[in-house]
Design a protein around this motif. Structure first.
Motif, PDB file in Angstrom:
ATOM      1  N   LEU A 169       0.773  -1.103   0.017  1.00  0.00           N
ATOM      2  CA  LEU A 169      -0.062   0.131   0.156  1.00  0.00           C
ATOM      3  C   LEU A 169       1.040   1.258  -0.143  1.00  0.00           C
ATOM      4  O   LEU A 169       1.811   1.240   0.796  1.00  0.00           O
ATOM      5  N   ALA A 170       0.734   2.103  -1.059  1.00  0.00           N
ATOM      6  CA  ALA A 170       1.585   3.229  -1.198  1.00  0.00           C
ATOM      7  C   ALA A 170       0.697   4.301  -0.686  1.00  0.00           C
ATOM      8  O   ALA A 170      -0.260   4.682  -1.526  1.00  0.00           O
ATOM      9  N   GLU A 171       0.968   5.107   0.410  1.00  0.00           N
ATOM     10  CA  GLU A 171       0.215   6.283   0.735  1.00  0.00           C
ATOM     11  C   GLU A 171       1.068   7.407   0.522  1.00  0.00           C
ATOM     12  O   GLU A 171       2.276   7.882   0.934  1.00  0.00           O
ATOM     13  N   LEU A 172       0.511   8.032  -0.681  1.00  0.00           N
ATOM     14  CA  LEU A 172       1.402   9.079  -1.406  1.00  0.00           C
ATOM     15  C   LEU A 172       1.084  10.282  -0.645  1.00  0.00           C
ATOM     16  O   LEU A 172       2.096  11.336  -0.721  1.00  0.00           O
ATOM     17  N   LEU A 173      -0.049  10.712   0.195  1.00  0.00           N
ATOM     18  CA  LEU A 173      -0.183  11.765   0.793  1.00  0.00           C
ATOM     19  C   LEU A 173      -1.287  11.686   1.859  1.00  0.00           C
ATOM     20  O   LEU A 173      -1.696  10.465   1.656  1.00  0.00           O
ATOM     21  N   SER A 174      -1.395  12.646   2.691  1.00  0.00           N
ATOM     22  CA  SER A 174      -2.351  12.381   4.061  1.00  0.00           C
ATOM     23  C   SER A 174      -3.667  13.143   3.547  1.00  0.00           C
ATOM     24  O   SER A 174      -4.306  13.456   4.904  1.00  0.00           O
ATOM     25  N   THR A 175      -4.214  13.446   2.468  1.00  0.00           N
ATOM     26  CA  THR A 175      -5.381  14.393   2.585  1.00  0.00           C
ATOM     27  C   THR A 175      -6.438  13.843   1.458  1.00  0.00           C
ATOM     28  O   THR A 175      -5.780  12.960   0.460  1.00  0.00           O
ATOM     29  N   CYS A 176      -7.534  14.201   1.472  1.00  0.00           N
ATOM     30  CA  CYS A 176      -8.268  13.792   0.729  1.00  0.00           C
ATOM     31  C   CYS A 176      -9.402  14.866  -0.032  1.00  0.00           C
ATOM     32  O   CYS A 176      -9.279  15.629   0.791  1.00  0.00           O
ATOM     33  N   ASP A 197      -5.098  14.071  17.640  1.00  0.00           N
ATOM     34  CA  ASP A 197      -3.735  14.924  17.008  1.00  0.00           C
ATOM     35  C   ASP A 197      -3.067  13.723  15.914  1.00  0.00           C
ATOM     36  O   ASP A 197      -2.400  12.662  16.527  1.00  0.00           O
ATOM     37  N   LYS A 198      -3.342  14.013  14.659  1.00  0.00           N
ATOM     38  CA  LYS A 198      -2.668  13.197  13.860  1.00  0.00           C
ATOM     39  C   LYS A 198      -1.374  13.081  13.544  1.00  0.00           C
ATOM     40  O   LYS A 198      -0.655  14.065  13.867  1.00  0.00           O
ATOM     41  N   LEU A 199      -0.960  11.968  12.906  1.00  0.00           N
ATOM     42  CA  LEU A 199       0.310  12.063  12.580  1.00  0.00           C
ATOM     43  C   LEU A 199       0.805  12.687  11.500  1.00  0.00           C
ATOM     44  O   LEU A 199      -0.327  13.300  10.759  1.00  0.00           O
ATOM     45  N   ARG A 200       2.073  12.988  11.122  1.00  0.00           N
ATOM     46  CA  ARG A 200       2.429  13.615   9.880  1.00  0.00           C
ATOM     47  C   ARG A 200       3.478  13.069   9.106  1.00  0.00           C
ATOM     48  O   ARG A 200       4.208  12.272   9.718  1.00  0.00           O
ATOM     49  N   LEU A 201       3.341  13.077   7.686  1.00  0.00           N
ATOM     50  CA  LEU A 201       4.279  12.799   6.938  1.00  0.00           C
ATOM     51  C   LEU A 201       5.442  13.564   6.982  1.00  0.00           C
ATOM     52  O   LEU A 201       5.224  14.946   6.868  1.00  0.00           O
ATOM     53  N   SER A 202       6.690  13.238   7.157  1.00  0.00           N
ATOM     54  CA  SER A 202       7.847  14.195   7.202  1.00  0.00           C
ATOM     55  C   SER A 202       8.606  14.580   5.952  1.00  0.00           C
ATOM     56  O   SER A 202       9.234  15.527   5.949  1.00  0.00           O
ATOM     57  N   LEU A 203       8.747  13.424   5.162  1.00  0.00           N
ATOM     58  CA  LEU A 203       9.552  13.736   3.946  1.00  0.00           C
ATOM     59  C   LEU A 203       8.862  14.548   2.963  1.00  0.00           C
ATOM     60  O   LEU A 203       7.595  14.496   2.734  1.00  0.00           O
ATOM     61  N   ARG A 208       9.696  11.025  -0.698  1.00  0.00           N
ATOM     62  CA  ARG A 208       8.832   9.880  -0.504  1.00  0.00           C
ATOM     63  C   ARG A 208       8.835   8.941  -1.270  1.00  0.00           C
ATOM     64  O   ARG A 208       8.847   7.589  -1.499  1.00  0.00           O
ATOM     65  N   TYR A 209       8.419   9.575  -2.380  1.00  0.00           N
ATOM     66  CA  TYR A 209       8.346   8.853  -3.647  1.00  0.00           C
ATOM     67  C   TYR A 209       9.533   7.878  -4.279  1.00  0.00           C
ATOM     68  O   TYR A 209       9.495   6.756  -4.483  1.00  0.00           O
ATOM     69  N   ASP A 210      10.525   8.565  -3.950  1.00  0.00           N
ATOM     70  CA  ASP A 210      11.962   8.053  -4.421  1.00  0.00           C
ATOM     71  C   ASP A 210      12.190   6.782  -3.604  1.00  0.00           C
ATOM     72  O   ASP A 210      12.712   5.647  -3.969  1.00  0.00           O
ATOM     73  N   ALA A 211      11.716   6.919  -2.200  1.00  0.00           N
ATOM     74  CA  ALA A 211      11.907   5.497  -1.420  1.00  0.00           C
ATOM     75  C   ALA A 211      11.067   4.624  -1.699  1.00  0.00           C
ATOM     76  O   ALA A 211      11.523   3.343  -1.396  1.00  0.00           O
ATOM     77  N   HIS A 212       9.782   4.755  -2.297  1.00  0.00           N
ATOM     78  CA  HIS A 212       9.080   3.870  -2.618  1.00  0.00           C
ATOM     79  C   HIS A 212       9.553   3.180  -3.490  1.00  0.00           C
ATOM     80  O   HIS A 212       9.605   1.923  -3.633  1.00  0.00           O
ATOM     81  N   ILE A 213       9.784   3.668  -4.517  1.00  0.00           N
ATOM     82  CA  ILE A 213      10.480   3.236  -5.986  1.00  0.00           C
ATOM     83  C   ILE A 213      11.672   2.353  -5.593  1.00  0.00           C
ATOM     84  O   ILE A 213      11.782   1.308  -6.162  1.00  0.00           O
TER      85      ILE A 213
END
Length: 470
Positions: A169-176, A197-203, A208-213
Motif C-alpha cells: 500500500l503506497a500512501e502518497l499523501l495524507s489528504t482527501c 492529534d494526527k501523525l504527519r508525513l515528514s519527507l 517519499r516517492y523515491d523511497a517507494h520506488i
C-alpha cells in the motif's frame, strides 16, 4: 467452540407479504441515475451547471465547518441539528469536516429537505456524524485503536505499508477531497481534531516517492501496488503520472490500483481534460507492458451514484483503465441491509459500469461502535445477496482482521457469539513478523460491537472490558 444460532433476517421485502403470492424477498427494479437538483439548497440557488461541473468550483465550495453548512442549508435544518453536529466535531469526531458539494447534494436527494430527513439520511450519517448518532454506553470498543490495522507499524518506507507478501500500500499523501467519518486511516489522514492529534508525513513528496520506488526495485517479490493516501485525486496530476510511470518501469510490478473515493465524491476531478489525457497515457503504457491498471473507488449507498459519477467511471474505462471497482464499508443505519446493498450493487454494475468488489466490515477505530456490525450479521448479508447479481458482480464481504488482513466473513475459525469474539488464522507473515515462528499457528481475535451481544455478553464485557481475552 463455535456457537450456531439463528441470525436475525436483514432482508427488507420489497412488496407486502401475500401468503398466496409471497414473491421474492428482493424485487429488482431498474432505476435510471439522476443528478439531484442542487438549487433546492438555499445557498446554491444561483449555481449554474457550468459551475457545478467545474472541479475548481467544487473544491472551492467544500463545506468545512458548521457555519458553511448553514450557509448552504439555511433554516431547512433546525438549530438543534447544527448544535448536535458542532458538539460531535468538538468532542468525538476523529475526522475533520470536509464535504464537496457533489456529496452534500446526494443527501436527501428527493426532497423536501427537513431536519428529520437530514438526520435520517444515510450519506449524512457517515459524512457528517452527529453527537447523538454515537453510542453513549460503548462509544469505542475496549480494543479499538487509532491505527487499527497496524499499517504504520508495517511501513518499510514512509507511507509504504508491506502487509501482504506480494502487495504493498503506497500512501502518497495524507489528504482527501472529502473526509469520511469512519476512515480507517484516521491516525494519519486529514486535519487533527480535538479528539485526535494526527501523525504527519515528514519527507518531501519527491523523497517519499523515491523511497517507494527504491524499495520496490529491491523487492521483486512485490507485484501489486495500491496507490492511495489519502486520495490520489489530491496529488497534482503531473506528480501522480510521474509516480505511476516509474512504477510501470519496474518489470516485476504487474498490478496497479488507484484508490480514490473522489470518483464518487468529486467526479468532476476525474473529468478534467488534463486528468483524462494523462490517465490515457498511463493506461496505454500499462497495456503495452501487460500491467493491469484499475481504479478502486468507495461508494457506500446508491444515493451517491449520479450521472456525473457514471460519466467519470465510463471515461476512465474508455481511455484504457482495465476496471473500475467499488470497495464499500458496511455501516449500521447506512447500508447494512440486503436491500440497500443490492440496490447499490445493481446501480454500480448496471448503471455506472463500476464492479461491486468488496464490502468491508467497519474497522475497530475509536468512536465507531454505532457504525459497526457483528460478524454474524455480515455473514447473513453475504448469504442473502447470493443469487441476485451476476457471479462476477457479487461483492465479497470481508473482515479486515488486525495482523491477518482481509478474510471472507465465512472464513472464521471459531466464534464465541455470546462474547462477540471471532478467531481467525492466516497463511503468511507480514513485514514485521519475518522472524516470528508462531505467526502462522496463532489465532487472531476480532470483536463484535458490545451493544449487539446478548445480555450475558454485555455483562461480561462490563466486568472484563480492559482485560486481554485471547
Amino acid at each position: 467452540m463455535t456457537q450456531v444460532e439463528p441470525a436475525t433476517a436483514v432482508l427488507a421485502p420489497r412488496t407486502p407479504t401475500d401468503p398466496a403470492h409471497p414473491g421474492q424477498p428482493y424485487e429488482y427494479r431498474r432505476r435510471a441515475l439522476v443528478e439531484p437538483d442542487w438549487t433546492r439548497f438555499p445557498g446554491w440557488r444561483q449555481v449554474t451547471r457550468e459551475q457545478w461541473e467545474s472541479a475548481q468550483w467544487q473544491r472551492a465550495n467544500c463545506v468545512k465547518n458548521v457555519k458553511q453548512l448553514r450557509a448552504v442549508l439555511g433554516d431547512t435544518v433546525d438549530d438543534d441539528c447544527y448544535a448536535d453536529l458542532s458538539t460531535d466535531q468538538a468532542t468525538q469526531a476523529t475526522m475533520s469536516m470536509l464535504v464537496p458539494p457533489q456529496m452534500l447534494n446526494t443527501m436527501v436527494p428527493d426532497g423536501p429537505i427537513s431536519t428529520d430527513a437530514f438526520r435520517a439520511d444515510p450519506i449524512r450519517r457517515y459524512m457528517l456524524p452527529l453527537a447523538t448518532d454515537r453510542r453513549t454506553d460503548w462509544p469505542s470498543h475496549p480494543y479499538a485503536t487509532r491505527d487499527s490495522l497496524h499499517e504504520h507499524d508495517m511501513w518499510v518506507a514512509e507511507g509504504l505499508t508491506h502487509r501482504y507478501p506480494t502487495k504493498v500500500l503506497a500512501e502518497l499523501l495524507s489528504t482527501c477531497p472529502q473526509y469520511c467519518g469512519h476512515c480507517t486511516r484516521m491516525d494519519l489522514v486529514g486535519n487533527s481534531t480535538p479528539t485526535v492529534d494526527k501523525l504527519r508525513l515528514s519527507l518531501k513528496p519527491v523523497d517519499r516517492y523515491d523511497a517507494h520506488i527504491g524499495y520496490l526495485r529491491a523487492h521483486p517479490g512485490v507485484r501489486d501496488v495500491v496507490v492511495s493516501g489519502g486520495d490520489v485525486a489530491n496529488v497534482p496530476w503531473r506528480h501522480l503520472e510521474s509516480y505511476l510511470m516509474r512504477l510501470l518501469e519496474i518489470e516485476t510490478i504487474r498490478d496497479i490500483r488507484l484508490a480514490t473515493k473522489a470518483l464518487a465524491g468529486l467526479p468532476q476531478h476525474w473529468l478534467q481534460p488534463e486528468v483524462v489525457e494523462g490517465l490515457e497515457r498511463v493506461a496505454r503504457t500499462a497495456a503495452r507492458r501487460g500491467v493491469n491498471l484499475a481504479i478502486h473507488t468507495h461508494v457506500n449507498h446508491v444515493q451517491s451514484l449520479t450521472p456525473l459519477v457514471a460519466r467519470a467511471a465510463q471515461t476512465a474505462l474508455e481511455v484504457g483503465v482495465r476496471d473500475v471497482r467499488n470497495q464499500g464499508v458496511l455501516m449500521r443505519d447506512v447500508n447494512a441491509s440486503t436491500a440497500d446493498l443490492l440496490d447499490l450493487c445493481f446501480a454500480l454494475q448496471g448503471e455506472a459500469g463500476i464492479l461491486p468488489y468488496y464490502f468491508y466490515m467497519c474497522d475497530m477505530i475509536p468512536n465507531a461502535e454505532h457504525w459497526r456490525v457483528p460478524v454474524w450479521h455480515a455473514q447473513r448479508l453475504q448469504h442473502d445477496m447470493m443469487g441476485y447479481l451476476p457471479g462476477y458482480a457479487t461483492p465479497r464481504i470481508v473482515c479486515d482482521v488486525p495482523f491477518v488482513g482481509k478474510r471472507w466473513v465465512h472464513m472464521v475459525t471459531d466464534y464465541d457469539r455470546e462474547r462477540g469474539i471471532s478467531y481467525w488464522t492466516k497463511n503468511y507473515r507480514t513485514s514485521i513478523e519475518s522472524d516470528d515462528l508462531t505467526a502462522l499457528d496463532r489465532r487472531y481475535a476480532y470483536y463484535d460491537p458490545i451493544d449487539t451481544l446478548p445480555e450475558a455478553g454485555r455483562t461480561w464485557w462490563a466486568r472484563h472490558g480492559t482485560q486481554t481475552t485471547h
